[in-house]
Scaffold this active site. Structure first.
Site, PDB file in Angstrom:
ATOM      1  N   LYS A   4       0.873  -1.246   0.057  1.00  0.00           N
ATOM      2  CA  LYS A   4       0.123   0.028   0.043  1.00  0.00           C
ATOM      3  C   LYS A   4       1.078   1.257   0.122  1.00  0.00           C
ATOM      4  O   LYS A   4       0.611   2.194  -0.744  1.00  0.00           O
ATOM      5  CB  LYS A   4      -0.882  -0.052   1.060  1.00  0.00           C
ATOM      6  CG  LYS A   4      -1.994  -1.156   1.472  1.00  0.00           C
ATOM      7  CD  LYS A   4      -3.021  -1.053   2.496  1.00  0.00           C
ATOM      8  CE  LYS A   4      -2.274  -0.932   3.826  1.00  0.00           C
ATOM      9  NZ  LYS A   4      -1.698  -2.332   4.243  1.00  0.00           N
ATOM     10  N   ARG A  15      -9.559   0.658   9.028  1.00  0.00           N
ATOM     11  CA  ARG A  15      -9.398  -0.484   9.264  1.00  0.00           C
ATOM     12  C   ARG A  15     -10.296  -1.555  10.003  1.00  0.00           C
ATOM     13  O   ARG A  15     -10.170  -2.753  10.486  1.00  0.00           O
ATOM     14  CB  ARG A  15      -8.052  -0.876  10.144  1.00  0.00           C
ATOM     15  CG  ARG A  15      -6.654  -0.989   9.293  1.00  0.00           C
ATOM     16  CD  ARG A  15      -5.706  -0.968  10.103  1.00  0.00           C
ATOM     17  NE  ARG A  15      -4.248  -1.362   9.944  1.00  0.00           N
ATOM     18  CZ  ARG A  15      -3.218  -0.890   9.594  1.00  0.00           C
ATOM     19  NH1 ARG A  15      -3.492   0.273   9.344  1.00  0.00           N
ATOM     20  NH2 ARG A  15      -2.089  -1.658   9.435  1.00  0.00           N
ATOM     21  N   ARG A  24      11.885  -6.459   5.269  1.00  0.00           N
ATOM     22  CA  ARG A  24      11.740  -5.099   4.719  1.00  0.00           C
ATOM     23  C   ARG A  24      12.568  -4.377   5.764  1.00  0.00           C
ATOM     24  O   ARG A  24      12.806  -4.470   6.836  1.00  0.00           O
ATOM     25  CB  ARG A  24      10.206  -4.767   5.097  1.00  0.00           C
ATOM     26  CG  ARG A  24       9.930  -3.339   4.744  1.00  0.00           C
ATOM     27  CD  ARG A  24       8.470  -3.098   4.522  1.00  0.00           C
ATOM     28  NE  ARG A  24       7.635  -3.306   5.756  1.00  0.00           N
ATOM     29  CZ  ARG A  24       6.234  -2.852   5.853  1.00  0.00           C
ATOM     30  NH1 ARG A  24       5.619  -2.709   4.795  1.00  0.00           N
ATOM     31  NH2 ARG A  24       5.789  -3.109   6.952  1.00  0.00           N
ATOM     32  N   ARG A  48      11.438  -1.639  10.995  1.00  0.00           N
ATOM     33  CA  ARG A  48      10.424  -1.101  11.896  1.00  0.00           C
ATOM     34  C   ARG A  48      10.368  -2.265  13.072  1.00  0.00           C
ATOM     35  O   ARG A  48      10.479  -3.453  12.834  1.00  0.00           O
ATOM     36  CB  ARG A  48       9.111  -1.189  11.157  1.00  0.00           C
ATOM     37  CG  ARG A  48       8.743   0.144  10.683  1.00  0.00           C
ATOM     38  CD  ARG A  48       7.412   0.125   9.548  1.00  0.00           C
ATOM     39  NE  ARG A  48       6.293  -0.580  10.324  1.00  0.00           N
ATOM     40  CZ  ARG A  48       5.162  -0.453   9.889  1.00  0.00           C
ATOM     41  NH1 ARG A  48       4.915   0.108   8.335  1.00  0.00           N
ATOM     42  NH2 ARG A  48       4.102  -1.100  10.139  1.00  0.00           N
ATOM     43  N   ARG A  57      -0.373  -9.110  13.303  1.00  0.00           N
ATOM     44  CA  ARG A  57      -1.091  -7.829  12.624  1.00  0.00           C
ATOM     45  C   ARG A  57      -1.962  -8.671  11.308  1.00  0.00           C
ATOM     46  O   ARG A  57      -2.989  -8.148  11.171  1.00  0.00           O
ATOM     47  CB  ARG A  57       0.112  -7.306  12.016  1.00  0.00           C
ATOM     48  CG  ARG A  57       0.930  -6.102  13.046  1.00  0.00           C
ATOM     49  CD  ARG A  57       2.233  -5.765  12.612  1.00  0.00           C
ATOM     50  NE  ARG A  57       2.149  -4.959  11.453  1.00  0.00           N
ATOM     51  CZ  ARG A  57       3.238  -4.754  10.718  1.00  0.00           C
ATOM     52  NH1 ARG A  57       4.226  -5.219  10.830  1.00  0.00           N
ATOM     53  NH2 ARG A  57       3.242  -3.938   9.578  1.00  0.00           N
TER      54      ARG A  57
HETATM   55  P1  AMP Z   1       0.851   0.256   9.497  1.00  0.00           P
HETATM   56  O1  AMP Z   1       1.878   1.310   9.048  1.00  0.00           O
HETATM   57  O2  AMP Z   1      -0.390   0.696   8.438  1.00  0.00           O
HETATM   58  O3  AMP Z   1       1.069  -1.050   8.966  1.00  0.00           O
HETATM   59  O4  AMP Z   1       0.282   0.725  10.799  1.00  0.00           O
HETATM   60  C1  AMP Z   1       1.006  -0.078  11.939  1.00  0.00           C
HETATM   61  C2  AMP Z   1       0.317  -0.238  13.091  1.00  0.00           C
HETATM   62  O5  AMP Z   1      -0.217   1.093  13.498  1.00  0.00           O
HETATM   63  C3  AMP Z   1      -0.655  -1.051  13.116  1.00  0.00           C
HETATM   64  O6  AMP Z   1      -0.335  -2.460  13.384  1.00  0.00           O
HETATM   65  C4  AMP Z   1      -1.408  -0.570  14.158  1.00  0.00           C
HETATM   66  O7  AMP Z   1      -1.081  -0.814  15.502  1.00  0.00           O
HETATM   67  C5  AMP Z   1      -1.607   0.662  14.035  1.00  0.00           C
HETATM   68  N1  AMP Z   1      -2.427   1.298  12.979  1.00  0.00           N
HETATM   69  C6  AMP Z   1      -2.274   1.998  11.827  1.00  0.00           C
HETATM   70  N2  AMP Z   1      -3.315   2.465  11.361  1.00  0.00           N
HETATM   71  C7  AMP Z   1      -4.413   2.008  12.030  1.00  0.00           C
HETATM   72  C8  AMP Z   1      -5.880   1.773  12.054  1.00  0.00           C
HETATM   73  N3  AMP Z   1      -6.469   2.709  10.944  1.00  0.00           N
HETATM   74  N4  AMP Z   1      -6.739   1.587  13.154  1.00  0.00           N
HETATM   75  C9  AMP Z   1      -5.905   1.050  14.129  1.00  0.00           C
HETATM   76  N5  AMP Z   1      -4.646   0.887  14.442  1.00  0.00           N
HETATM   77  C10 AMP Z   1      -3.851   1.393  13.209  1.00  0.00           C
END
Ligand code: AMP
Length: 210
Positions: free
Chosen positions: A19, A94, A128, A156, A167
């Protein structure tokens, strides 16, 4: 209820589907700014704000941050001037509750679902790496960095195997049902995310132009 901002796009898919990578291209194509809740949360963690402190524990173990925190964060982001013609959401919504709340503040015109099977996700995410100076993303096997850059790459904190499994579980239980939710509203386009970055990007571009 129709939202106040027209023409937003949602990039939907499991963690590691690409994404963020595809968001860069769509921003160039559409001129809409990318809004990544993950990036906003990571910046808040680094800055040590209240938002960051309340989100960190969830992020570290691969759980979703509570809806009310995310919904507040999005409401604030959409007040910025650059959001008036819609934005590109990456990693949001989400949950169904987030999608319902989004309807009150922005009108979504397209949802692009990037589909990649779980086994491939784990391999992608665990390898990654990020260049902290440019934000560019590399992969130890699929997209190695030059020798010069390699030594400064970071991983990360939540890109380890056990957190990735959490996740993915959160994705399947809480997020995946949103695909049907958007499909019922006639907004969902599915894209095979296992192909090259260029092929996936071309497919997304064609879905956005129809
Ligand atoms: P991402 O970078 O999108 O993979 O997000 C990393 C982490 O941030 C996720 O594993 C969640 O803990 C939190 N997070 C990001 N976006 C959301 C969302 N829309 N709702 C809830 N948690 C989020």
């Amino acid at each position: 209820m129709d939202g106040s901002i027209d023409g937003s796009i949602v990039l939907f898919g499991p963690p590691g589907a690409g994404k963020g990578t595809q968001a860069g291209r769509i921003v160039k194509l559409t001129g809409k700014p990318a809004v990544s809740t993950g990036d906003i949360l990571r910046a808040a963690v680094v800055a040590g704000t209240d938002l960051g402190m309340s989100a960190k524990g969830f992020m570290d173990v691969g759980e979703l941050v509570p809806d009310e925190v995310i919904i507040g964060l999005i409401a604030e982001r959409l007040e910025a001037d650059d959001a008036v013609r819609g934005v590109l959401f990456d990693g949001y919504p989400r949950t169904i509750a987030q999608a319902e709340s989004l309807e009150n503040v922005a009108k979504v015109s397209n949802v692009i679902s990037i589909e990649v099977p779980d086994d491939e996700i784990v391999e992608r995410i665990v390898g990654r790496r990020m260049d902290p100076e440019t934000g560019d993303i590399y992969h130890i096997k699929f997209k190695p960095a030059s020798n010069k850059i390699q030594s400064r790459l970071i991983q990360r904190k939540d890109d380890n195997e056990s957190t990735v499994r959490n996740r993915l579980a959160a994705y399947h239980v809480q997020t995946a049902p949103l695909a049907d939710w958007y499909d019922e509203r006639g907004l969902l386009s599915r894209v095979d995310g296992t192909r090259s970055i260029a092929d996936v990007g071309n497919d997304i571009a064609s879905k956005l132009s129809t």
